[in-house]
Design an enzyme around this catalytic site. Structure first.
Site, PDB file in Angstrom:
ATOM      1  N   HIS A 470      35.815  44.836  42.410  1.00  0.00           N
ATOM      2  CA  HIS A 470      36.998  45.661  42.678  1.00  0.00           C
ATOM      3  C   HIS A 470      38.222  44.793  42.945  1.00  0.00           C
ATOM      4  CE1 HIS A 470      39.187  49.183  44.453  1.00  0.00           C
ATOM      5  NE2 HIS A 470      39.753  48.220  45.157  1.00  0.00           N
ATOM      6  N   GLU A 471      38.112  43.873  43.886  1.00  0.00           N
ATOM      7  CA  GLU A 471      39.266  43.044  44.239  1.00  0.00           C
ATOM      8  C   GLU A 471      39.689  42.158  43.079  1.00  0.00           C
ATOM      9  OE1 GLU A 471      41.052  43.590  46.740  1.00  0.00           O
ATOM     10  OE2 GLU A 471      39.670  44.998  47.686  1.00  0.00           O
ATOM     11  N   HIS A 474      42.195  43.857  40.959  1.00  0.00           N
ATOM     12  CA  HIS A 474      43.566  43.646  41.436  1.00  0.00           C
ATOM     13  C   HIS A 474      44.082  42.281  40.980  1.00  0.00           C
ATOM     14  CE1 HIS A 474      43.988  47.177  43.937  1.00  0.00           C
ATOM     15  NE2 HIS A 474      42.950  46.870  44.696  1.00  0.00           N
ATOM     16  N   HIS A 477      45.212  42.302  37.467  1.00  0.00           N
ATOM     17  CA  HIS A 477      46.508  42.978  37.379  1.00  0.00           C
ATOM     18  C   HIS A 477      47.629  41.994  37.728  1.00  0.00           C
ATOM     19  CE1 HIS A 477      48.807  46.988  38.359  1.00  0.00           C
ATOM     20  NE2 HIS A 477      49.256  46.398  37.275  1.00  0.00           N
TER      21      HIS A 477
END
Length: 683
Positions: A470-471, A474, A477
């Protein structure tokens, strides 16, 4: 002297990474002082231009301004979150109101606002590309919303409110960090921790040793209400002690009590919203999100909550039947849920999640899972750079290259928990990409994995594997966003859109070739058995009633605080009673399913940037679930799919309306159906 301050000289490490080897705590405040002065001088130079405002003489210098301040702030707040000593905490308290005042000095500058408004009014006559046009629109909207159009008296009040809010948020985080450390649960005998793995016991023993308690075991607390160990501990009293400690944080009436802090925050946010012309802080916040209104958020949450609560009650009844069939029946309580959920999971799917840990060795998950998926999808590669020093010895640096071997940026990973690190997991930028400034991205991922004793492998839980993927979403991105103007760099997008890329990246956890690559037994190198993988997939909606309910309960508490008018917020209220009324209102008042966060330790909304925005996870998940379906329909883990996702969504950063970017990628608006199916909410 500035020449002796490593924050004010050219960075020695590559990529503009701060020279943490040379930086000391006393360097930060002088660096901020100079950065404040320099930024104000840059803005004054823009407003003194005698000719009419243009994109070139107003927007370009505005985007070039504040570079030193941004560099110093990112260097400092990276440390403040991940390695916050007493000295750093004191600095944060000092800096919070000063940063707020400085931001207001820019955002509320009438002369700057007038120049931007002039460019905005002339937009249709200007020859601007889409990113330039959107830059003007965003600056004008943000300054208007921030209060640039208020009169001087209103601006003075607004500035005072903003400074006080920033001070209170820093105090909330400091209180929570200290109280979380104080609430760590000490055990005198290993038998009290029966059910934990050897690695988990090693981590607990090491935590005790680090605090001078040799021969004991310490269980440190996570940010959220529950704890990973609750699913394994066989001793019911040990489970009760851990959950009770977790839920007691910030509410003991001592120097770390957050009750007064959060109540004042709520009052000030409500007053600020009214001053700016909004009915509530939630209305003020959502006006700049894809949701657009607090009513839209309330409607979505109210539609989802009843089915989630029903599912949770069905799950509760199933757990109670297991207890009733035992030798000594008792009534299920909150600290029992995770433990008996694992028993039910074993009974229904023959899955013991605690037994999965030998397949999830941290380094292999990182290299052959997280990095491998990114390489297959986007063609990027990772090379560790031990010569790049982070802010703590645990920090690792990786140079990231594109498929053509050109350098993309740097990824830093800080995996382990420590007393100086705040709870939870997050990504932040240390250096932001910008064509205008000629900078490449440096991004940081922080987790809070318990660190075992030296020589013992780090074995992750399935939840920790999910968090790492998940992290890293980020991080992708932040790495991929390729923009001209710093205003749009990295993850500078709407709060209720920012979780979308990270949630999409979780899909690769179970993707066959990725799972086969990283999920291999630490001792035998055997892959995770195929039948077990199928059972994991089949259990996709297992315990979703609980998971969705605890999340929605926290999101609703956030909204309940922040839809209050100034008059309502001014009323004296007991926090526990307030939460109880709010949860009863939406039907999530099940004491066996406590909210994922309770107000006194709800750092997302009282110390972070999620106030009136915690709903954003499930809001983004609509886009995420719809995107996962697109990947599956189009062949899954392919370079073509990755390139499209990178080009249309990740690569645009904040330079385009996020929903417009989504339509560019998907060809239509998102469908909510995949989310409802994923969460088991279709009925």
């Amino acid at each position: 002297m500035a020449s002796e301050n490593p924050l004010l000289t050219t960075s020695t490490p590559p990529f503009g990474i701060p020279d943490y080897a040379a930086i000391r705590a006393e360097h930060y405040l002088p660096a901020f002082d100079q950065a404040f002065d320099e930024h104000l001088a840059e803005i004054a130079a823009i407003t003194r231009v005698p000719s009419a405002a243009t994109f070139e003489n107003t927007m370009i210098p505005l985007e070039k301004s504040g570079k030193l301040l941004g560099d110093v702030a990112r260097a400092f707040f990276t440390v403040a979150g991940a390695d916050s000593t007493d000295e750093i905490q004191e600095l944060e308290q000092v800096l919070a109101p000063r940063l707020s005042a400085h931001q207001d000095a820019i955002q509320l500058d009438s002369d700057l606002y007038a120049r931007i408004k002039h460019v905005y009014d002339e937009l249709d006559a200007l020859d601007l590309d889409p990113e330039q046009r959107y830059l003007v629109e965003r600056h004008y909207f943000e300054m208007t919303r921030a209060g640039a159009g208020l009169d001087d008296a209103q601006k003075a009040e607004l500035t005072a409110i903003n400074q006080r809010i920033s001070t209170l948020m820093a105090a909330f985080e400091k209180n929570l960090l200290n109280d979380t450390n104080d609430h760590a649960v000490v055990f005198d005998a290993a038998e009290e921790l029966s059910g934990l793995s050897a690695g988990e016991l090693s981590a607990a023993a090491q935590a005790a040793t680090d605090r001078g308690l040799d021969g004991k075991w310490i269980v440190t607390l996570t940010l959220f209400t529950g704890h990973p160990y609750l699913s394994s501990l066989t001793d019911r009293e040990s489970r009760r002690r851990i959950l009770e400690a977790s839920r007691s944080r910030g509410r003991r009436g001592n120097e770390h009590d957050n009750a007064m802090t959060l109540r004042e925050l709520v009052r000030l946010r409500a007053r600020r919203a009214a001053l700016l012309g909004f009915a509530s802080h939630a209305a003020y916040t959502t006006a700049d999100e894809t949701a657009r209104s607090a009513e839209a958020v309330e409607s979505r949450l109210r539609k989802l909550a009843p089915a989630a609560a029903r599912n949770a009650r069905r799950e509760q009844a199933a757990l109670q039947r297991i207890i009733d069939d035992g030798d000594a029946p008792f009534t299920l309580e909150a600290h029992d849920w995770a433990f008996y959920t694992e028993k039910l999971r074993q009974a229904e799917y023959d899955i013991d999640t605690a037994a999965l840990r030998p397949w999830f060795e941290a380094e292999r998950v990182l290299q052959d899972g997280v990095f491998r998926a990114a390489t297959d999808l986007y063609g990027i590669t990772f090379e560790e750079r031990p010569d790049i020093r982070g802010y703590h010895p645990d920090v690792r640096a990786f140079e990231v290259r594109n498929a053509d071997r050109s350098v993309l940026g740097v990824y830093l990973l800080d995996l382990y928990t420590r007393d100086t690190k705040r709870g939870g997991a997050w990504m932040n930028s240390l250096v932001e990409q910008s064509r205008l400034r000629g900078t490449q991205p440096v991004v940081v991922n922080n987790l809070n994995v318990s660190k075992p004793a030296t020589g013992t492998p780090t074995l992750l839980t399935l939840d920790e594997v999910t968090t790492l993927f998940h992290e890293f979403g980020h991080a992708l991105h932040g790495l991929f966003a390729t923009v001209s103007y710093p205003h749009f760099a990295g993850t500078n997008v709407c709060r209720d859109f920012v979780e979308f890329p990270s949630q999409v990246n979780e899909m690769w956890i179970y993707w066959p070739e990725i799972l086969a690559s990283y999920a291999r037994h630490i001792d035998t190198d055997e892959p995770l058995p195929g039948d077990l993988v199928e059972r994991l997939r089949a259990s996709g909606t297992f315990n979703e009633g609980f998971s969705t309910s605890e999340y929605l309960a926290a999101a609703w508490i956030d909204q309940a605080w922040h839809v209050l008018s100034p008059t309502e917020a001014a009323e004296e209220m007991d926090i526990d009673e307030f939460e109880a009324r709010a949860l009863a209102d939406i039907g999530l008042d099940n004491p066996v399913v406590p909210p994922r966060y309770s107000s006194p330790y709800f750092a997302h909304i009282f110390a972070g940037g999620y106030s009136a925005g915690y709903y954003s996870y499930i809001w983004s998940e609509v886009l995420d679930a719809d995107t996962v379906e697109w990947f599956r329909e189009n062949g899954g883990l392919t370079r073509a799919n990755g390139d499209r996702f990178r080009e249309k969504l990740l690569g645009v950063g904040g330079s385009k309306d996020p929903l417009e970017a989504y339509r560019d990628f998907r060809g239509r608006d998102a469908d909510i159906r995949p989310l409802l199916e994923r969460r088991g909410l279709t009925d």
